[in-house]
Design an enzyme around this catalytic site. Sequence first.
Site, PDB file in Angstrom:
ATOM      1  N   ARG A 231      12.110  12.610  26.916  1.00  0.00           N
ATOM      2  CA  ARG A 231      12.581  13.062  25.606  1.00  0.00           C
ATOM      3  C   ARG A 231      14.065  13.382  25.656  1.00  0.00           C
ATOM      4  NH1 ARG A 231       8.176  17.610  24.099  1.00  0.00           N
ATOM      5  NH2 ARG A 231      10.104  18.709  23.640  1.00  0.00           N
TER       6      ARG A 231
ATOM      7  N   ARG B 132       8.244  31.060  17.089  1.00  0.00           N
ATOM      8  CA  ARG B 132       9.210  31.011  18.176  1.00  0.00           C
ATOM      9  C   ARG B 132      10.304  32.065  18.030  1.00  0.00           C
ATOM     10  NH1 ARG B 132       8.450  25.532  19.999  1.00  0.00           N
ATOM     11  NH2 ARG B 132       9.814  24.772  21.572  1.00  0.00           N
TER      12      ARG B 132
ATOM     13  N   ARG C 276       8.867  15.117  33.355  1.00  0.00           N
ATOM     14  CA  ARG C 276       7.877  14.874  32.300  1.00  0.00           C
ATOM     15  C   ARG C 276       8.256  13.628  31.496  1.00  0.00           C
ATOM     16  NH1 ARG C 276       5.695  19.582  28.287  1.00  0.00           N
ATOM     17  NH2 ARG C 276       7.544  19.289  27.024  1.00  0.00           N
TER      18      ARG C 276
ATOM     19  N   ARG D 201      17.304  25.071  26.331  1.00  0.00           N
ATOM     20  CA  ARG D 201      16.026  25.460  25.724  1.00  0.00           C
ATOM     21  C   ARG D 201      15.448  26.695  26.414  1.00  0.00           C
ATOM     22  NH1 ARG D 201      12.579  20.326  26.284  1.00  0.00           N
ATOM     23  NH2 ARG D 201      10.930  21.434  25.181  1.00  0.00           N
TER      24      ARG D 201
ATOM     25  N   LYS E  71       1.603  24.659  27.248  1.00  0.00           N
ATOM     26  CA  LYS E  71       0.922  25.044  26.002  1.00  0.00           C
ATOM     27  C   LYS E  71       0.174  23.846  25.386  1.00  0.00           C
ATOM     28  CE  LYS E  71       4.759  26.384  23.909  1.00  0.00           C
ATOM     29  NZ  LYS E  71       5.777  26.145  24.963  1.00  0.00           N
TER      30      LYS E  71
END
Length: 216
Positions: A162, A88, A127, A173, A13
């Site tokens: 992260r 969300r 990532r 998540r 996104k």
Amino acid sequence: MRLILLGAPGAGKGTVAKLLTQFDGSIQISTGDILRGAVQAGTELGKKAEAFMKAGDLVPDELIMGIMENRLQEPDCAKGFLLDGFPRTIPQAEALKELLKKLDITLDVVANIEVPRQEILNRLTTRRTCVNTQCQAIYNVRSQPPKVEGVCDKCGSPIVQRDDETEEAISKRLDTYDAKTAPLIDFYRQEGLLLTVDSPSSEGVMNAIIAKIKKS
Ligand code: AMP
């Protein structure tokens, strides 16, 4: 353009939003970026949000709506906005609908970016994100590494994994996404706004969205 980008964490996104901002000057609004900035700055909002984020849980709807009510009324939204990571939950989507009605704003499209779960897991565990809250550039140690290991190409700050991108937090998540966010797909289908995109590249997703907006 005024649009919502839906999709699981790691669906791309943020990358698609950044590409779209170059198209017509619409701005990207990422609630995740706003919250990470608040955590790093140690604000009240950051203190309230931090534990939820670390655990891979959603931050309470009231906090998010407080941020977005103000954000959507800032002058830079006049040219258009790309909502990345918001709404969300169904209550957020309903509150957003009311807010947009009050502000007399109409959405162009809600683009749902579909990516297979295994691909998402591969992407998120590799990532890396720039720690500079003004930059937040995203890299991938396999497919898009920085020129110098651990250092952001754009601003020279460290790039890190992260806290919420450990294997455990990612799986939480994704479960949270399935339970709380995936129902928004039907919500926006019923609103007549849904566009489903499953192109493997961010450019392909961007082109599909632009084609849809030009047609409507
Ligand atoms: P993101 O970068 O969009 O994946 O967001 C990172 C984290 O911030 C999420 O895992 C949530 O803890 C929190 N967050 C971001 N946006 C929202 C939202 N719209 N509602 C609730 N929590 C959010």
